[in-house]
Write a protein that holds these residues in place. Sequence first.
Motif: not given
Length: 338
Positions: A236-245
Amino acid sequence: MSSNEKECRELILRTHFENPELSHRDIGKMLGIVQSTVSRVLKRYFENLTIDRKVKNGKNGCSVSEKDHKRVVKQFRRDPRGSVRDVANKLNLSSSFVQRTKQRGGLCTYKVQKAPNRDERQNMVGKTRARKLYTEMLTKPHCLVIDDETYVKADFRQLPGLLFFSAEDKFSVPEEIRKQKLSKFAKKYMVWQAICSCEKRSAPFVMTGTVNGQVYLKECLQKLLLPLLKQHEGPTIFWPDLTSCHYSKDVLEWYEANGVTFVPKEMNPPNAPELCPIEKYWAIMKQALRKNPKVVKSEADFKRKWISVQKKLQPDVVQNLMDGVKRKVRAYGLGLEV
């Protein structure tokens, strides 16, 4: 006026004077003509002493010609956002003529698409990162997992969207049906959830307020994302957004400790919501929640209603939303329209 139409009107008038005792219906039956036509012809004769119809050549009696067709097409090309009514008023033509000319000229109506307000620097950085993301990660046969947060009002009736009601008289229904009352500072719940290209979804995390690094790490990643990733037999590849946390030191260490393959910050395009289908998932969920007229009282109550709506969605909804992600990332990286 064609000769056949004129002969028909003359026949109606002659029959009436030869048989004045006949009703309009009887004349129609005798001549094989509908009653409304007979009545209209006779009414026009007794009011205007003629059976000829007035020539209608567009709005305010202005003549319509090929020149008018060109004027309409030229006006739409000059101002593509102008409505049929606006163009008709500006050119002193009828709306029906403008609409017909629009169709004849091959002019179609399209919905304006919303797009993020990126500056030139963000656009250049986004394209570079999108190309790296596609070539180095998305060309591999991995399941793609995306997460995000959204805010939902506790009163589902105040969620965005059009509402309608039916009545013989607008004011015959109660005011609570006619009007949608909105609270300026309505209570909201924050929802976090992750969705996968193979149509799997994590359980939702619900809270009031905002998410910080520790809450994201313990409640979202550890308790909800990790079990979702373990459901997959393949990579799997996890793609988070660019939120600092999402890229804090503790979170990056957690990714490494749990063997999570994630999109690094230098490959994550900034301000590119059109690449993230979870935004459409939020819209689908909120549209379904609007059908529930009750106001939720607690986080637990909200979570129950969210899960209930989620279960009613078709199982392939998420998969259909995620199908075009790789194609969109590739197109954006090449500078094409997404």
